[in-house]
Write a protein that holds these residues in place. Sequence first.
Motif, mmCIF file in Angstrom:
data_model
loop_
_atom_site.group_PDB
_atom_site.id
_atom_site.type_symbol
_atom_site.label_atom_id
_atom_site.label_comp_id
_atom_site.label_asym_id
_atom_site.label_seq_id
_atom_site.Cartn_x
_atom_site.Cartn_y
_atom_site.Cartn_z
ATOM 1 N N ARG A 205 0.018 5.971 -5.878
ATOM 2 C CA ARG A 205 0.753 6.653 -4.810
ATOM 3 C C ARG A 205 1.840 7.554 -5.390
ATOM 4 O O ARG A 205 2.398 7.268 -6.452
ATOM 5 N N ASN A 206 2.150 8.611 -4.667
ATOM 6 C CA ASN A 206 3.277 9.453 -5.056
ATOM 7 C C ASN A 206 4.570 8.845 -4.504
ATOM 8 O O ASN A 206 4.516 7.816 -3.813
ATOM 9 N N PRO A 207 5.731 9.417 -4.789
ATOM 10 C CA PRO A 207 6.990 8.808 -4.328
ATOM 11 C C PRO A 207 7.105 8.659 -2.819
ATOM 12 O O PRO A 207 7.929 7.900 -2.332
ATOM 13 N N ARG A 208 6.280 9.392 -2.069
ATOM 14 C CA ARG A 208 6.319 9.274 -0.607
ATOM 15 C C ARG A 208 5.313 8.262 -0.074
ATOM 16 O O ARG A 208 5.187 8.087 1.129
ATOM 17 N N GLY A 209 4.572 7.617 -0.982
ATOM 18 C CA GLY A 209 3.644 6.573 -0.558
ATOM 19 C C GLY A 209 2.240 7.052 -0.266
ATOM 20 O O GLY A 209 1.384 6.252 0.132
ATOM 21 N N GLN A 210 1.950 8.333 -0.458
ATOM 22 C CA GLN A 210 0.611 8.843 -0.200
ATOM 23 C C GLN A 210 -0.298 8.547 -1.393
ATOM 24 O O GLN A 210 0.112 8.702 -2.540
ATOM 25 N N VAL A 211 -1.528 8.137 -1.111
ATOM 26 C CA VAL A 211 -2.495 7.866 -2.172
ATOM 27 C C VAL A 211 -2.941 9.201 -2.768
ATOM 28 O O VAL A 211 -3.444 10.073 -2.044
ATOM 29 N N TYR A 245 6.139 3.655 -6.402
ATOM 30 C CA TYR A 245 6.417 3.574 -4.965
ATOM 31 C C TYR A 245 6.555 2.123 -4.522
ATOM 32 O O TYR A 245 7.516 1.759 -3.821
ATOM 33 N N GLU A 246 5.634 1.278 -4.952
ATOM 34 C CA GLU A 246 5.659 -0.131 -4.533
ATOM 35 C C GLU A 246 6.870 -0.872 -5.092
ATOM 36 O O GLU A 246 7.367 -1.819 -4.481
ATOM 37 N N GLY A 247 7.357 -0.447 -6.260
ATOM 38 C CA GLY A 247 8.439 -1.182 -6.913
ATOM 39 C C GLY A 247 9.823 -0.620 -6.716
ATOM 40 O O GLY A 247 10.788 -1.110 -7.306
#
Length: 590
Positions: A205-211, A245-247
Amino acid sequence: MIPSDFIDELLAKVDIVDIIDEQVPLKKGGANYMACCPFHKEKTPSFSVSPIKQFYHCFSCGAHGSAIGFVMEHQGLSFPEAVQFLADRVGMVVPKVRGQTDNPEVRAERKKKQQTLEETTAAAADFYAQQLKFNPAAKEYLDKRGLSAEVIAHYGLGYAPDGWRPLAQVFQPYPNTALVDTGMVIDNEGRHYDRFRHRIMFPIRNPRGQVIGFGGRVLDDSKPKYLNSPDTPLFDKGKNLYGLYEGRAAVKDAGRILVVEGYMDVVALAQFGVGYGVAALGTATTAEHVKILMRQADSIYFCFDGDSAGRKAAWRALENALPQLKDDKSLHFLFLPEEHDPDSYIRAYGKAQFEDALLNQSKPLSEYFWEHLSDDLNLNTQEGKAELVKTSSPLLAQITAPALAYLLKQRLSELVGIDPDNLAQLLGQEAPKRHVKQKNYKLPPISVKQPVMLTLVQRQIRSLLINPDWAAYIDLPDYLALDGDFACLANLAETIKSHAAVPATAQVLEYMRGSPYEETVNQIFQSTLYSEEMEGGGDEDRENFQIGMKKLLNELKYKQIETLKQKSLQSGLNENEKKLLLSLLTAKQN
């Protein structure tokens, strides 16, 4: 460089309250909105957002800025990325560097294509997540790795079924342009088939959460062990990190970020409570990666296997980090025993021992730097010393962090026994200036943090930032010599007056970004501890500001008189200086 008038228009169109409230729930508190600060741990809200002035400020840690600044800090984006993010929200087109702008139709077409690609990767991620439920072998593999349903869901893990075209189940027609452009489908001379088959899938994912891409790991000993998405319009492996993103929340809580080699390392560490791990995406840690890491935390740890491949990867990371180093950031390197990777180590010894090793056994960059370079060198010989100077010189030249660069060169001087002045000449640099150490008398430290006492000119700067329309009360004659905080105040007033309409506080803050006065402004804001100091604007405050400007003007005139007097005694004055001194003395008497 993005034009300032575009930034003005952008900040006028976005609402900082909406931007922040999407990430941090805000509650109305008087004229402003309040929340617990997202940039440090606290139980009592001290984070204030002003809908009128369109800026935020934390009265505890000093964090402050505009909507652009918040997006940069909270999402870990660069300035251009944050501007693009906000511009996309309000349908604005960011001008190109040389003043060129896209044709609106071209821009719309590119945006539509981008959206199609993002929808394609998101749909593929959902498909893989669903397939995981129906494949016993994949579920058994993750169960053996000890991954809980919560961690699997948090990272969006999935399974790519075996076969040539599983994605045809959800994408019709198959193939299509978006599948090929995202790298999900391979075009082999007209034959099309899925890139990922019979693999555990890790969405990136990018920093905005998009795959934006995927990593796929085999369930057995097949090769290649890991398969990654190729570079695409969405995905650049040299500019993205798996797990960032997840962390993000765990990174902020821990105050550090950990770089490991594999996707499974990241997920396994999270399973054991170490959620601040990230991994490079099938490539060595790049300079862009280091920039991203430094935006996330001040302490960056690299954890590699202790074998030759791990040590090679660590040194490559160090080399790419050198030009990015800053004196307020620290890099550390931990090498695990050769039989372990982070996944196996934390399973064998647990979180506490892993973090103890990370914090107490990792080597700071300065130590690892010299250890690696001097390995296999005999520093008891002149040849060994000469070789160390030769190999370290081009690396040291890349370091722009002044204090760290100085200390590393000082260490080289000690290692090879060459005087710092002579070493500087050998390296082709100016010899360091010698400073006579002055006696420094300090009051004994006390346990309570003391607020920084601002000078009058610093208080005037703060008031002007909060009330930009007060620039009308500032009139500093050209003949006055201005430097330091006085120059900052004059520059602020001049910048505000140069605009037809009085800019808001958020806009003024952005004018200062990248200017020589940015650090001064930041320090003044960080010293503000009470909400009353950020309000102002009343008639009494306005009158006090005007009185303060009169005091500063008198102070500057007095300094100018003393400067001219000293020059008159030492070298004499020219005609213009004599007239200036006479007029200042006359004005002083009146």
